[in-house]
Design an enzyme around this catalytic site. Structure first.
Site, mmCIF file in Angstrom:
data_model
loop_
_atom_site.group_PDB
_atom_site.id
_atom_site.type_symbol
_atom_site.label_atom_id
_atom_site.label_comp_id
_atom_site.label_asym_id
_atom_site.label_seq_id
_atom_site.Cartn_x
_atom_site.Cartn_y
_atom_site.Cartn_z
ATOM 1 N N GLY A 211 3.261 3.219 13.998
ATOM 2 C CA GLY A 211 3.843 1.953 14.353
ATOM 3 C C GLY A 211 3.641 1.199 15.606
ATOM 4 N N GLU B 61 9.818 0.547 10.496
ATOM 5 C CA GLU B 61 10.970 1.519 10.221
ATOM 6 C C GLU B 61 10.382 2.741 10.745
ATOM 7 O OE1 GLU B 61 12.880 4.178 8.987
ATOM 8 O OE2 GLU B 61 12.812 3.702 6.995
ATOM 9 N N GLU C 45 4.154 6.919 16.122
ATOM 10 C CA GLU C 45 2.750 6.736 16.536
ATOM 11 C C GLU C 45 1.903 5.478 15.942
ATOM 12 O OE1 GLU C 45 0.474 10.215 15.731
ATOM 13 O OE2 GLU C 45 -1.273 9.489 16.845
ATOM 14 N N GLU D 181 9.587 14.957 16.133
ATOM 15 C CA GLU D 181 10.031 14.875 14.699
ATOM 16 C C GLU D 181 8.955 15.806 13.955
ATOM 17 O OE1 GLU D 181 9.084 11.297 12.632
ATOM 18 O OE2 GLU D 181 10.732 11.459 11.587
ATOM 19 N N CYS E 101 13.048 10.236 7.444
ATOM 20 C CA CYS E 101 13.056 9.835 8.799
ATOM 21 C C CYS E 101 14.191 9.873 9.566
ATOM 22 C CB CYS E 101 12.425 8.282 8.982
ATOM 23 S SG CYS E 101 13.524 7.374 7.539
ATOM 24 N N LYS F 258 0.827 -1.175 -0.097
ATOM 25 C CA LYS F 258 0.074 0.028 0.097
ATOM 26 C C LYS F 258 0.818 1.345 0.051
ATOM 27 C CE LYS F 258 -1.827 2.461 3.183
ATOM 28 N NZ LYS F 258 -1.974 3.939 2.525
#
Lengths: 285, 503
Positions: B265, B282, B263, B414, B316, B208
């Site tokens: 993940g 990841e 969040e 982040e 990231c 996806k």
């Protein structure tokens, strides 16, 4: 009335290299297979778990920084101490209806993992041929503090098989001993205390899974979980709690045959408890 | 031209009107065809969505114009894709490994052959500069397939000594059907990171792509048809987070691989708890970039820029926390200011552009919220780049903050944008402590010319990727992934295979 009353021992917890009683003041009875009570043990609480995690966190940093050669020697020393306590370990294993040869195999397993301490980075790490002028390599490093939940079958060999790969890599651990047959773990603690293992690298709690597993799962000072012989529901609780701080989780499903060296002695048993660090540096100018 | 006084330092000052270099526009002229509407790619065919998901528009963030409509994957679409992947699994896993390899090599080749088209499409759909999609994203995506193709028939050498109980020889088996959910910052490259190792190990996939950047994944589906990949081995279902949730919760999935926020993940980790599904994550980062006084400062400044302004900071592993040793702080900040003034912000299809469009309106709002929070908490904002921005589109000038406290939200969270928090330190010990003082552990940078120091710092940093005297370098042979709450599992390299095999 006997001529001489035996001095029975109350087994205590093993935290930070010392043998404290549980702060909760609770105890559990352990009965022999044929009925009579043979020992009293501490029933550890959440607070004991927290103390153990604190001790493990403090010990982990130095243990991880120790040379691999030193960690190998300390583990080998532990095998020597276990050999010296072999009769006592066999007696402890027998309380739960132990399996023939379990202690000898447990000692040999410690020797096996002693040898991995200074080899697993070579088996699991590598240099990487990147397309550019860089020196690039990947090294495994210990994940930190591992919560270990032990199986009831093979209470000593199972524990050693879960703890040795964790510790040889430079991790510290907090161990929940077999609930049904915890005495062997307590005797092992005495072997550890008299080996050269720094206090806090291995901490051993005795208590109830139902009470302590949720706290193992949710404690943020624990970086990974290593478990075997837990039921489906406890596995779910461990994994759900682990999601809160993204602990690494290895639950053996199904529980392996602990006497199967092929399944239990390999760098792939260490691998779930390392982090791979990849380092780049330019080369050539 | 003005003549400089002899004593003044000689340098090009891009920050003043007097010496600014102007460029003529240099737009990429390759035209790509985009259909008005796309369906999912399931069982080897493009299919209209079922189950009432409907369609939504994919927007070009540089123009705010819709590029096309894509399908919103419903539970029924996901179910069809998982069933197609399940049906395809035995034959794909059972294929001689050499044959499997050849399919993957072919995919790599077709990506190379269609590279310019893919680069332009990537830039139009996501807003990243054509220079980056052309020189980084697409070549690396091809390289990932090429690298992993070769592993297909060598897996027993990747996992020596493994075996399952009762068998003397090690069978390295695939995990099964993999649900793979990828982000919008490197759309095709992330698809390659996910698909290439999975396919090499004999798995089948339901991929996806992110809802704002689905187009290159759909082109990759076309490539799967072109190379004759067996039907159902790769399936692409487009849609938003609801589609992702349907994949995570589908009982026919054996493994989830997710790249995205910490969040989400954690929610995925909770959702798969107790199900027996395998998981690799990841996730986010707030990576430190540490400049010591004995570093080569000019190179370090390039590294800072590469670290935080690459891909608009939508990275990231972006070096978003800059730690500069106190004695060189002033010099580094001054040089950074000069360097940043020369960054060209604007049309992503212009070959001179350094910083393109922010990926979406929503992300732009997030970045602005953080910038406002930084100002409100008392840090000093530096927005030195004065180039005019286009009238339409989602734009954010690259910026940095000084006077940042470790407790400030811009130093902890982040931002995923071109915003840098600059802090200073005195001793190596302090640098290490502060660098590690975060729940994240994805990447780190260290700049010093002292060899023994740099390796000691590298050893003590809790990060999965450590760039020494460089930053933001990627390679299919080099494993990538985080410590702590930046996730678990690796992607790329030998270690990246582990998430796609049962041993």
């Amino acid at each position: 009335m006997p001529e001489r009353l035996n001095v029975t021992k109350t087994y205590k917890l093993f935290i930070g290299g010392a043998f404290p009683r549980t702060e909760s003041g609770r105890s559990m009875k352990v009965a022999a297979a044929d009925g009579p009570v043979v020992a009293h043990l501490c029933r550890a609480s959440r607070k004991d778990l927290r103390d153990a995690v604190e001790a493990a966190r403090a010990a982990h940093v130095k243990w991880a920084a120790a040379t691999a050669y030193l960690r190998a020697q300390v583990l080998y020393r532990l095998a020597e101490m276990m050999e010296g306590k072999r009769r006592e370990l066999e007696g402890a294993v027998a309380i739960g209806g132990g399996i023939e040869g379990e202690v000898a195999r447990a000692i040999d397993r410690v020797v096996h993992y002693a040898g991995w301490a200074d080899k697993y980075p070579q088996a699991l790490g590598c240099a990487n041929p990147v397309a550019g002028p860089y020196h690039n390599f990947t090294v495994p490093e210990p994940v930190g503090v591992v919560g270990v939940v032990c199986p009831d079958d093979a209470p000593l060999l199972g524990l050693v098989s879960l703890v040795a790969p964790v510790v040889c890599a430079g991790n510290a651990c907090v161990v929940l001993a077999s609930e049904r047959s915890p005495v062997a773990a307590c005797v092992l603690a005495e072997a550890i205390a008299t080996s050269d293992m720094p206090g806090g690298v291995v901490n051993i709690l005795t208590g109830l899974r139902e009470e302590l597993i949720p706290h193992f799962a949710s404690h943020r000072g624990i970086d990974a979980i290593h478990a075997a012989g837990v039921g489906e529901e406890h596995r779910r609780v461990l994994e759900l709690g682990a999601a809160e701080n993204l602990k690494r989780v290895k639950v053996w499903v199904p529980e392996p045959d602990w006497f199967d060296d092929g399944a239990c002695e390999s760098p792939w048993c260490i691998e779930p408890f390392v982090e791979f660090k990849t380092i780049w540096h330019p080369s050539g100018s | 031209m003005t003549r400089q006084a002899p004593a003044a330092p000689r340098r090009l000052d891009f920050a003043t009107e007097l010496t600014r270099w102007e460029y003529a526009a240099a737009p990429e002229t390759t035209r790509v065809e985009i259909a008005p509407r796309y369906g999912h790619f399931i069982g080897g065919e493009f299919a209209a969505p079922a189950g009432g998901g409907g369609h939504f528009a994919s927007i070009n963030p540089a123009t705010e114009q819709p590029l096309c409509e894509v399908a919103q994957g419903s539970d029924a679409d996901v179910d069809a894709a998982v069933r197609a992947a399940r049906d395809a699994l035995p034959a794909w896993a059972g294929l001689p490994a050499k044959e499997r390899a050849k399919y993957i090599y072919r995919i790599a080749r077709r990506i190379q052959e269609r590279a310019r088209e893919l680069a332009v499409l990537e830039t139009m759909d996501g807003g990243k500069p054509i220079r980056e999609s052309r020189d980084v994203d697409i070549p690396l995506a091809a390289a990932h397939f090429f690298y992993h193709a070769g592993w297909a028939d060598k897996l027993e050498f990747a996992f020596p000594g493994t075996r399952t109980a009762g068998t003397p020889v090690p069978p390295v088996r695939p995990v099964g059907v993999c649900g793979q959910i990828i982000p919008w910052n490197f759309p095709l490259l992330m698809a390659a990171w996910k698909l290439a190792p999975a396919l090499a190990c004999g798995n089948t996939c339901v991929l996806k792509p992110a809802e704002t950047t689905p187009l290159t994944a759909l082109r990759l589906a076309e490539i799967c048809v072109e190379v004759g990949l067996p039907r159902g081995v790769v399936n692409v279902v487009t849609g938003d987070g609801r589609t992702g949730a349907a994949i995570v919760n589908h009982p026919g999935i054996d493994k989830i691989a997710f790249t995205g926020s910490t969040e989400v993940g954690k929610k995925i980790a909770a959702a798969v708890a107790g199900t027996g599904k395998r998981l690799t994550l990841e996730l986010g980062g707030k990576s430190p970039n540490i400049i010591f006084e004995d570093a080569s400062i000019d190179q370090a400044v390039e590294g800072i820029v590469e670290g935080i302004y690459f891909n608009q900071g939508h990275v990231c592993c972006a070096g978003s926390r800059l730690f500069v040793q106190e004695s060189v702080l002033e010099e580094v900040v001054e040089k950074l200011r000069i360097r940043m003034a020369s960054l060209r912000v604007g049309d992503p299809l212009d070959k001179n552009t350094d910083v393109g469009a922010i990926n979406s309106k929503q992300q732009l709002a997030t970045i602005r919220r953080y910038v406002e929070a930084g100002v409100a908490e008392g840090a000093r904002l530096h927005e030195v780049n004065g180039h005019p921005l286009p009238d339409r589109g989602y734009w954010c000038r690259p910026s940095f903050f000084t006077g940042v406290q470790p407790s400030h939200v811009i130093a902890r969270e982040e931002i995923f944008g071109p915003v840098l928090a600059v802090m200073s330190f005195r001793t190596p010990e302090e640098a290490i402590t502060r660098a590690n003082n975060t729940p994240y552990g994805l990447a780190a940078g260290v700049w010093t010319d002292k060899g023994s120091k740099i390796f000691e710092i590298a050893r003590r940093l809790k990060a999965g990727v450590v760039w020494l005297n460089t930053y933001n370098k990627f390679d299919p042979a080099s494993p990538f992934g985080g410590f702590k709450e930046s996730g678990f599992g690796r992607e790329g390299g030998l270690q990246g295979l582990r998430g796609y095999v049962r041993i």
